[in-house]
Design a protein around this motif. Structure first.
Motif: not given
Length: 316
Positions: A30, A34, A126, A296, A299, A303, A307
């Protein structure tokens, strides 16, 4: 209640996330906004701890080659948790990870710090940050897939608990309805865990026990949509059990939003079926908790892992 935290965030320009699942290992990169820079996946080496380490290292090397970078921050979501006592993995349904110093082994292999976190916590983070739970003060996010796990985000921060088991809903006992006398032994050694009844394989196994048909959850739902009465009944049993299990979460945590992820979460009919089935089991005169699929999708876990790889400070 809408929660709008003031965030102070230092985000690296590029960071990597790994979602270590029971059937696949996914990597994503990412950027600071993001956005995905790359995604790739390989099958998980079954029962092979050393092979799993090599697969992760190969994915990281591939990603950094493609990005023209090295030593990128890395977060890894795993289907278990790190013991605060030993620092080793425990409670993973990918049992080859249990009792292993996964973080230390990855750090030695990759020559960098590694942020290790439960995969459902990554999903919850997320979705609470900018997904289906955005703006909610309390978000409960559950994975209904090969296993069943969950994570909790309160006011923008993951809740781990003093034993690092906050959100381990999948290994609480399923509240039984009349006539559900059968006992299922979970892989963890306990009886009638939510995971033993509500994972994707458990849905398929329940249908097979009753009908003699070996179908995947997707095939059961397709048959139901085609008018198959037995498939409809299997879905109704599953929805009733899931509703009772989620009602317990509402009675304890009372979240504004429940987010569902994993393969079973893609069954659209669940979101119409669950609220009315939950209501009789919730200790309230109404249920305002909203159920949503993960915004999402598949994903979300990777993610959240990526993050977490950044340095984050949040101030309410």
């Amino acid at each position: 209640m809408v929660y709008q935290p003031v965030r102070q965030v230092t985000v690296p320009p590029v960071r990597l996330g790994i979602d270590l699942g029971g059937t696949k290992i996914e990597i994503a990169a990412l950027d600071a906004q993001d956005a995905f820079l790359l995604r790739d996946r390989v099958p998980t080496p079954q029962g092979d701890y050393a092979g799993t380490l090599r697969a992760i290292a190969d994915l990281v090397a591939m990603a950094e080659r493609r990005l023209g970078a090295a030593g990128l921050p890395l977060g890894v979501g795993i289907p278990g948790s790190v013991s605060p006592t030993t620092g080793w993995v425990r409670n993973a349904n990918s049992t080859a990870l249990n009792g292993r110093p996964l973080r230390e082994d990855l750090q030695a292999l990759l020559a960098r710090p590694v942020r290790l976190e439960n995969d459902a916590n990554c999903l919850a983070l997320s979705e609470a940050r900018d997904g289906a739970g955005a703006g909610a003060e309390v978000v409960f996010a559950a994975i209904l897939g090969t296993g069943v796990g969950a994570g909790i985000v309160v006011r923008g921060q993951m809740l781990r608990g003093c034993n690092a088991v906050a959100g381990e809903w999948g290994h609480n006992r399923l509240p039984k309805a009349a006539g559900e006398g059968m006992v299922l032994r979970c892989w963890c050694g306990r009886d009638d865990c939510v995971e033993a009844w509500l994972s994707g394989p458990a849905f398929a196994a329940d249908h097979a026990r009753v009908t003699g048909e070996s179908l995947t959850p997707g095939a059961i739902v397709a048959a139901m949509r085609g008018g198959d009465a037995a498939a409809r009944t299997s879905f109704e049993r599953y929805a009733g059990r899931l509703a009772r299990a989620l009602a317990q979460v509402v009675n304890v945590l009372d979240p504004q939003v429940i987010v569902l992820g994993g393969g079973v979460s893609r069954i659209a009919e669940l979101y119409d079926a669950l609220p009315a089935r939950m209501a009789p089991h919730v200790f309230s005169d109404g249920v305002r908790t909203v159920l949503r699929p993960a915004a999402h999708g598949d994903s979300s876990g990777v993610r959240g892992a990526a993050w977490l790889a950044g340095t984050v400070k949040e101030v309410a």
